[in-house]
Design a protein around this motif. Structure first.
Motif, short mmCIF file in Angstrom:
data_model
loop_
_atom_site.label_atom_id
_atom_site.label_comp_id
_atom_site.label_asym_id
_atom_site.label_seq_id
_atom_site.Cartn_x
_atom_site.Cartn_y
_atom_site.Cartn_z
N MET A 1 0.83 -1.21 0.00
CA MET A 1 0.00 0.00 0.00
C MET A 1 0.86 1.26 0.00
N GLU A 2 2.07 1.13 0.51
CA GLU A 2 2.99 2.29 0.58
C GLU A 2 3.41 2.77 -0.81
N ASN A 3 3.51 1.83 -1.76
CA ASN A 3 4.00 2.26 -3.08
C ASN A 3 3.05 1.92 -4.23
N THR A 4 1.75 1.76 -3.90
CA THR A 4 0.77 1.48 -4.95
C THR A 4 -0.42 2.41 -4.78
N GLU A 5 -0.83 3.08 -5.88
CA GLU A 5 -1.96 4.02 -5.77
C GLU A 5 -3.27 3.28 -5.61
N ARG A 6 -3.52 2.32 -6.52
CA ARG A 6 -4.77 1.54 -6.42
C ARG A 6 -4.40 0.06 -6.35
N LEU A 7 -4.65 -0.51 -5.18
CA LEU A 7 -4.25 -1.90 -4.97
C LEU A 7 -5.48 -2.80 -4.82
N THR A 8 -5.54 -3.85 -5.63
CA THR A 8 -6.63 -4.83 -5.50
C THR A 8 -6.09 -6.03 -4.75
N VAL A 9 -6.67 -6.31 -3.59
CA VAL A 9 -6.17 -7.40 -2.76
C VAL A 9 -7.08 -8.63 -2.88
N HIS A 10 -6.49 -9.76 -3.20
CA HIS A 10 -7.24 -11.01 -3.24
C HIS A 10 -6.79 -11.90 -2.09
N GLN A 11 -7.75 -12.41 -1.36
CA GLN A 11 -7.42 -13.31 -0.25
C GLN A 11 -7.35 -14.73 -0.82
N THR A 12 -6.16 -15.20 -1.10
CA THR A 12 -6.04 -16.52 -1.75
C THR A 12 -5.38 -17.57 -0.85
N ILE A 13 -5.19 -17.22 0.43
CA ILE A 13 -4.71 -18.26 1.36
C ILE A 13 -5.91 -19.17 1.61
N CYS A 14 -5.71 -20.48 1.53
CA CYS A 14 -6.88 -21.37 1.62
C CYS A 14 -7.37 -21.47 3.06
N SER A 15 -8.65 -21.81 3.20
CA SER A 15 -9.23 -21.87 4.55
C SER A 15 -8.59 -22.98 5.37
N SER A 16 -8.12 -24.02 4.69
CA SER A 16 -7.47 -25.12 5.40
C SER A 16 -6.18 -24.62 6.08
N THR A 17 -5.40 -23.80 5.38
CA THR A 17 -4.17 -23.23 5.95
C THR A 17 -4.51 -22.28 7.10
N ILE A 18 -5.53 -21.45 6.91
CA ILE A 18 -5.89 -20.48 7.95
C ILE A 18 -6.27 -21.21 9.23
N GLN A 19 -7.11 -22.25 9.09
CA GLN A 19 -7.53 -23.01 10.28
C GLN A 19 -6.36 -23.74 10.92
N LYS A 20 -5.52 -24.32 10.07
CA LYS A 20 -4.36 -25.06 10.58
C LYS A 20 -3.43 -24.14 11.38
N HIS A 21 -3.13 -22.96 10.82
CA HIS A 21 -2.24 -22.02 11.51
C HIS A 21 -2.88 -21.52 12.81
N ARG A 22 -4.17 -21.23 12.73
CA ARG A 22 -4.86 -20.70 13.91
C ARG A 22 -4.80 -21.71 15.06
N SER A 23 -5.15 -22.97 14.76
CA SER A 23 -5.18 -23.97 15.84
C SER A 23 -3.77 -24.30 16.32
N ALA A 24 -2.78 -24.30 15.41
CA ALA A 24 -1.40 -24.61 15.81
C ALA A 24 -0.86 -23.51 16.73
N LYS A 25 -1.16 -22.25 16.41
CA LYS A 25 -0.67 -21.13 17.23
C LYS A 25 -1.32 -21.16 18.62
N GLU A 26 -2.59 -21.55 18.62
CA GLU A 26 -3.31 -21.61 19.91
C GLU A 26 -2.67 -22.67 20.80
N ILE A 27 -2.35 -23.81 20.23
CA ILE A 27 -1.71 -24.89 21.00
C ILE A 27 -0.30 -24.43 21.42
N ALA A 28 0.43 -23.81 20.49
CA ALA A 28 1.81 -23.37 20.78
C ALA A 28 1.86 -22.42 21.98
#
Ligand code: SF4
Length: 279
Positions: A175-202
Protein backbone atom coordinates in the motif's frame (compact mmCIF):
# COMPACT_ATOMS: atom_id res chain seq x y z
CA UNK A 1 2.95 -35.72 30.47
CA UNK A 2 0.20 -34.24 28.32
CA UNK A 3 0.14 -34.20 24.51
CA UNK A 4 -2.02 -31.61 22.78
CA UNK A 5 -2.71 -32.30 19.10
CA UNK A 6 -3.81 -29.27 17.08
CA UNK A 7 -7.01 -29.60 15.08
CA UNK A 8 -6.46 -29.68 11.32
CA UNK A 9 -3.11 -31.43 11.70
CA UNK A 10 -1.85 -33.25 8.62
CA UNK A 11 -3.43 -33.76 5.19
CA UNK A 12 -5.53 -30.82 4.01
CA UNK A 13 -8.62 -31.01 1.83
CA UNK A 14 -6.64 -30.57 -1.42
CA UNK A 15 -4.09 -33.29 -0.60
CA UNK A 16 -6.78 -35.78 0.50
CA UNK A 17 -8.62 -35.08 -2.74
CA UNK A 18 -5.48 -35.56 -4.89
CA UNK A 19 -4.62 -38.83 -3.12
CA UNK A 20 -8.18 -40.12 -3.65
CA UNK A 21 -8.05 -39.16 -7.34
CA UNK A 22 -4.69 -40.95 -7.73
CA UNK A 23 -5.93 -44.19 -6.15
CA UNK A 24 -9.17 -44.11 -8.19
CA UNK A 25 -7.16 -43.58 -11.37
CA UNK A 26 -4.89 -46.51 -10.48
CA UNK A 27 -7.98 -48.66 -9.93
CA UNK A 28 -9.44 -47.65 -13.28
CA UNK A 29 -6.38 -47.47 -15.55
CA UNK A 30 -3.93 -49.88 -13.95
CA UNK A 31 -0.75 -47.92 -14.61
CA UNK A 32 -0.71 -44.23 -13.65
CA UNK A 33 1.94 -41.54 -13.15
CA UNK A 34 1.90 -38.39 -11.07
CA UNK A 35 3.58 -35.39 -12.67
CA UNK A 36 6.15 -34.74 -9.94
CA UNK A 37 5.77 -36.13 -6.40
CA UNK A 38 2.07 -36.09 -5.49
CA UNK A 39 2.94 -34.50 -2.15
CA UNK A 40 6.15 -33.26 -0.49
CA UNK A 41 6.51 -36.15 1.92
CA UNK A 42 9.12 -38.87 1.44
CA UNK A 43 7.32 -41.49 3.52
CA UNK A 44 4.04 -41.09 1.64
CA UNK A 45 5.68 -40.96 -1.80
CA UNK A 46 7.35 -44.30 -0.97
CA UNK A 47 3.94 -45.72 -0.02
CA UNK A 48 2.45 -44.50 -3.34
CA UNK A 49 5.28 -46.20 -5.23
CA UNK A 50 4.69 -49.46 -3.33
CA UNK A 51 1.00 -49.17 -4.31
CA UNK A 52 1.96 -48.85 -7.97
CA UNK A 53 1.47 -45.09 -8.45
CA UNK A 54 4.62 -44.00 -10.28
CA UNK A 55 6.28 -40.58 -10.51
CA UNK A 56 7.38 -38.82 -13.72
CA UNK A 57 9.59 -35.81 -13.00
CA UNK A 58 9.36 -34.51 -16.57
CA UNK A 59 7.35 -35.07 -19.74
CA UNK A 60 10.18 -37.14 -21.30
CA UNK A 61 9.89 -39.67 -18.43
CA UNK A 62 6.35 -40.64 -19.51
CA UNK A 63 5.81 -43.61 -21.82
CA UNK A 64 3.58 -43.05 -24.93
CA UNK A 65 -0.13 -42.86 -24.08
CA UNK A 66 0.48 -42.77 -20.32
CA UNK A 67 -2.18 -41.73 -17.80
CA UNK A 68 -0.79 -38.76 -15.88
CA UNK A 69 -2.13 -36.96 -12.81
CA UNK A 70 -1.58 -33.24 -12.23
CA UNK A 71 -0.96 -32.85 -8.49
CA UNK A 72 -2.72 -30.43 -6.14
CA UNK A 73 -0.11 -27.65 -6.74
CA UNK A 74 -1.22 -27.32 -10.37
CA UNK A 75 0.96 -26.55 -13.41
CA UNK A 76 1.26 -23.80 -16.03
CA UNK A 77 -1.23 -23.76 -18.94
CA UNK A 78 1.66 -24.23 -21.37
CA UNK A 79 2.76 -27.44 -19.65
CA UNK A 80 -0.81 -28.66 -19.35
CA UNK A 81 -1.37 -28.16 -23.08
CA UNK A 82 1.77 -30.16 -23.86
CA UNK A 83 0.69 -32.98 -21.55
CA UNK A 84 -2.83 -33.09 -23.00
CA UNK A 85 -1.48 -33.32 -26.56
CA UNK A 86 0.38 -36.54 -25.78
CA UNK A 87 -1.22 -38.22 -22.76
CA UNK A 88 -4.43 -38.92 -20.88
CA UNK A 89 -4.48 -36.21 -18.21
CA UNK A 90 -6.32 -36.35 -14.88
CA UNK A 91 -6.38 -32.98 -13.16
CA UNK A 92 -6.07 -33.10 -9.35
CA UNK A 93 -5.20 -29.39 -8.99
CA UNK A 94 -6.67 -28.13 -5.72
CA UNK A 95 -9.72 -25.88 -6.35
CA UNK A 96 -8.09 -23.17 -4.18
CA UNK A 97 -5.04 -23.16 -6.47
CA UNK A 98 -7.33 -23.07 -9.52
CA UNK A 99 -8.95 -19.96 -8.05
CA UNK A 100 -5.51 -18.27 -7.77
CA UNK A 101 -4.65 -19.25 -11.36
CA UNK A 102 -7.89 -17.70 -12.64
CA UNK A 103 -7.38 -14.48 -10.65
CA UNK A 104 -3.80 -14.19 -11.92
CA UNK A 105 -4.88 -14.57 -15.56
CA UNK A 106 -7.78 -12.12 -15.15
CA UNK A 107 -5.78 -9.39 -13.41
CA UNK A 108 -2.97 -9.55 -15.96
CA UNK A 109 -5.54 -9.41 -18.80
CA UNK A 110 -7.02 -6.28 -17.24
CA UNK A 111 -3.62 -4.59 -17.46
CA UNK A 112 -2.61 -4.63 -13.79
CA UNK A 113 0.80 -5.56 -12.53
CA UNK A 114 0.35 -8.74 -10.49
CA UNK A 115 2.40 -9.18 -7.32
CA UNK A 116 2.53 -12.68 -5.87
CA UNK A 117 3.51 -13.23 -2.23
CA UNK A 118 5.22 -16.61 -2.37
CA UNK A 119 8.23 -18.74 -3.15
CA UNK A 120 9.21 -18.58 -6.82
CA UNK A 121 10.67 -22.10 -6.72
CA UNK A 122 7.48 -23.67 -5.41
CA UNK A 123 5.46 -25.60 -8.03
CA UNK A 124 2.23 -23.74 -7.16
CA UNK A 125 3.87 -20.38 -7.91
CA UNK A 126 5.62 -21.66 -11.04
CA UNK A 127 2.22 -22.82 -12.30
CA UNK A 128 0.50 -19.51 -11.47
CA UNK A 129 3.31 -17.55 -13.16
CA UNK A 130 2.48 -19.44 -16.35
CA UNK A 131 -0.96 -17.78 -16.25
CA UNK A 132 0.59 -14.30 -16.14
CA UNK A 133 2.64 -14.65 -19.36
CA UNK A 134 5.66 -13.13 -17.68
CA UNK A 135 3.76 -10.23 -16.08
CA UNK A 136 3.81 -11.58 -12.50
CA UNK A 137 6.30 -10.39 -9.89
CA UNK A 138 7.08 -12.84 -7.08
CA UNK A 139 8.22 -11.58 -3.68
CA UNK A 140 8.83 -13.93 -0.78
CA UNK A 141 9.17 -11.59 2.24
CA UNK A 142 6.88 -8.77 3.43
CA UNK A 143 9.88 -6.47 4.01
CA UNK A 144 10.91 -6.76 0.34
CA UNK A 145 7.80 -4.97 -0.95
CA UNK A 146 9.79 -1.76 -0.34
CA UNK A 147 12.12 -2.71 -3.24
CA UNK A 148 9.27 -2.28 -5.77
CA UNK A 149 8.92 1.04 -7.63
CA UNK A 150 5.73 3.07 -7.24
CA UNK A 151 2.85 1.89 -9.39
CA UNK A 152 -0.57 3.36 -10.21
CA UNK A 153 -2.36 -0.03 -10.34
CA UNK A 154 -1.49 -3.37 -8.87
CA UNK A 155 -3.23 -6.57 -7.81
CA UNK A 156 -1.86 -8.92 -5.19
CA UNK A 157 -2.37 -12.60 -4.42
CA UNK A 158 -0.71 -14.95 -1.94
CA UNK A 159 0.55 -18.50 -2.16
CA UNK A 160 -2.25 -20.62 -0.65
CA UNK A 161 -0.13 -21.82 2.28
CA UNK A 162 1.20 -18.51 3.62
CA UNK A 163 0.48 -17.30 7.12
CA UNK A 164 -2.40 -14.78 7.13
CA UNK A 165 -0.57 -12.37 9.46
CA UNK A 166 2.44 -12.32 7.10
CA UNK A 167 0.12 -11.62 4.16
CA UNK A 168 -1.44 -8.69 6.03
CA UNK A 169 2.07 -7.24 6.54
CA UNK A 170 2.84 -7.85 2.87
CA UNK A 171 -0.30 -6.02 1.74
CA UNK A 172 0.45 -3.18 4.16
CA UNK A 173 3.89 -2.79 2.57
CA UNK A 174 2.46 -2.72 -0.95
CA UNK A 175 0.00 0.00 0.00
CA UNK A 176 2.99 2.29 0.58
CA UNK A 177 4.00 2.26 -3.08
CA UNK A 178 0.77 1.48 -4.95
CA UNK A 179 -1.96 4.02 -5.77
CA UNK A 180 -4.77 1.54 -6.42
CA UNK A 181 -4.25 -1.90 -4.97
CA UNK A 182 -6.63 -4.83 -5.50
CA UNK A 183 -6.17 -7.40 -2.76
CA UNK A 184 -7.24 -11.01 -3.24
CA UNK A 185 -7.42 -13.31 -0.25
CA UNK A 186 -6.04 -16.52 -1.75
CA UNK A 187 -4.71 -18.26 1.36
CA UNK A 188 -6.88 -21.37 1.62
CA UNK A 189 -9.23 -21.87 4.55
CA UNK A 190 -7.47 -25.12 5.40
CA UNK A 191 -4.17 -23.23 5.95
CA UNK A 192 -5.89 -20.48 7.95
CA UNK A 193 -7.53 -23.01 10.28
CA UNK A 194 -4.36 -25.06 10.58
CA UNK A 195 -2.24 -22.02 11.51
CA UNK A 196 -4.86 -20.70 13.91
CA UNK A 197 -5.18 -23.97 15.84
CA UNK A 198 -1.40 -24.61 15.81
CA UNK A 199 -0.67 -21.13 17.23
CA UNK A 200 -3.31 -21.61 19.91
CA UNK A 201 -1.71 -24.89 21.00
CA UNK A 202 1.81 -23.37 20.78
CA UNK A 203 0.77 -20.68 23.26
CA UNK A 204 -0.22 -23.33 25.84
CA UNK A 205 2.69 -25.79 25.79
CA UNK A 206 6.35 -25.94 26.84
CA UNK A 207 7.49 -27.68 23.67
CA UNK A 208 5.89 -27.57 20.22
CA UNK A 209 6.54 -30.16 17.52
CA UNK A 210 5.76 -29.52 13.86
CA UNK A 211 5.79 -32.74 11.87
CA UNK A 212 6.41 -32.78 8.12
CA UNK A 213 8.87 -33.22 5.27
CA UNK A 214 12.02 -31.11 5.58
CA UNK A 215 11.38 -29.90 2.00
CA UNK A 216 7.71 -29.19 2.55
CA UNK A 217 7.19 -25.45 2.13
CA UNK A 218 3.84 -25.45 3.97
CA UNK A 219 5.38 -27.32 6.94
CA UNK A 220 8.24 -24.81 7.12
CA UNK A 221 5.75 -21.93 7.20
CA UNK A 222 3.71 -23.65 9.91
CA UNK A 223 6.94 -24.14 11.88
CA UNK A 224 7.83 -20.46 11.53
CA UNK A 225 4.35 -19.38 12.68
CA UNK A 226 4.52 -21.65 15.77
CA UNK A 227 8.08 -20.62 16.63
CA UNK A 228 7.01 -16.96 16.70
CA UNK A 229 4.63 -17.92 19.54
CA UNK A 230 6.69 -20.63 21.26
CA UNK A 231 10.48 -20.35 20.67
CA UNK A 232 10.88 -23.97 21.83
CA UNK A 233 9.38 -25.29 18.56
CA UNK A 234 11.03 -28.05 16.52
CA UNK A 235 10.45 -29.27 12.97
CA UNK A 236 10.67 -33.06 12.82
CA UNK A 237 10.08 -35.43 9.93
CA UNK A 238 9.81 -38.83 11.63
CA UNK A 239 9.68 -40.27 15.19
CA UNK A 240 13.44 -40.87 14.90
CA UNK A 241 14.04 -37.09 14.89
CA UNK A 242 12.70 -36.97 18.47
CA UNK A 243 16.07 -38.38 19.55
CA UNK A 244 17.64 -35.03 18.63
CA UNK A 245 15.46 -33.16 21.15
CA UNK A 246 15.44 -33.31 24.94
CA UNK A 247 11.63 -33.67 24.97
CA UNK A 248 11.23 -35.95 28.02
CA UNK A 249 11.67 -33.15 30.56
CA UNK A 250 8.49 -31.33 29.50
CA UNK A 251 5.00 -31.78 30.96
CA UNK A 252 3.01 -30.32 28.07
CA UNK A 253 3.91 -31.04 24.46
CA UNK A 254 2.00 -29.62 21.50
CA UNK A 255 1.86 -31.27 18.08
CA UNK A 256 0.81 -30.11 14.66
CA UNK A 257 1.65 -31.34 11.16
CA UNK A 258 1.93 -29.89 7.66
CA UNK A 259 -0.67 -30.33 4.92
CA UNK A 260 1.41 -33.09 3.33
CA UNK A 261 2.07 -35.14 6.48
CA UNK A 262 0.24 -38.48 6.50
CA UNK A 263 -1.69 -39.63 9.57
CA UNK A 264 0.56 -42.67 10.04
CA UNK A 265 3.59 -40.42 10.67
CA UNK A 266 1.69 -38.24 13.19
CA UNK A 267 0.47 -41.39 14.95
CA UNK A 268 3.98 -42.88 15.10
CA UNK A 269 5.37 -39.69 16.72
CA UNK A 270 2.57 -39.63 19.30
CA UNK A 271 3.06 -43.32 20.11
CA UNK A 272 6.79 -42.87 20.67
CA UNK A 273 6.13 -39.97 23.06
CA UNK A 274 3.49 -41.96 24.94
CA UNK A 275 5.67 -45.09 25.17
CA UNK A 276 8.94 -43.41 26.10
CA UNK A 277 7.73 -40.37 28.04
CA UNK A 278 7.21 -40.23 31.78
CA UNK A 279 3.74 -40.56 33.42
S1 SF4 B 1 -2.91 -26.36 1.35
FE1 SF4 B 1 -4.86 -25.48 0.72
S2 SF4 B 1 -4.55 -24.91 -1.42
FE2 SF4 B 1 -2.90 -26.31 -0.89
S3 SF4 B 1 -3.70 -28.31 -1.50
FE3 SF4 B 1 -4.23 -28.00 0.65
S4 SF4 B 1 -6.33 -27.15 0.63
FE4 SF4 B 1 -5.44 -26.92 -1.41
Amino acid sequence: MEILLAQESGFCFGVRRAVKIAYEAKEKWGEVYTYGDLIHNKQFVEKLKRDGIKVAEKIDDLPPGAVVIIRSHGISPQEERELREKFKVIDATCPYVKKSQKIAAKEVRSGKELVIFGDRNHPEIKGILGYTHGAGVVISRPEDTATLPSSPRRAVISQTTNDLEDYKKFVGGLMENTERLTVHQTICSSTIQKHRSAKEIASRVELMLVIGGKHSSNTRKLFKACRAIQPNTHHIETPRDLDLIDWRKYEKIGITAGASTPDFVIKAVMEKIKEEGHD
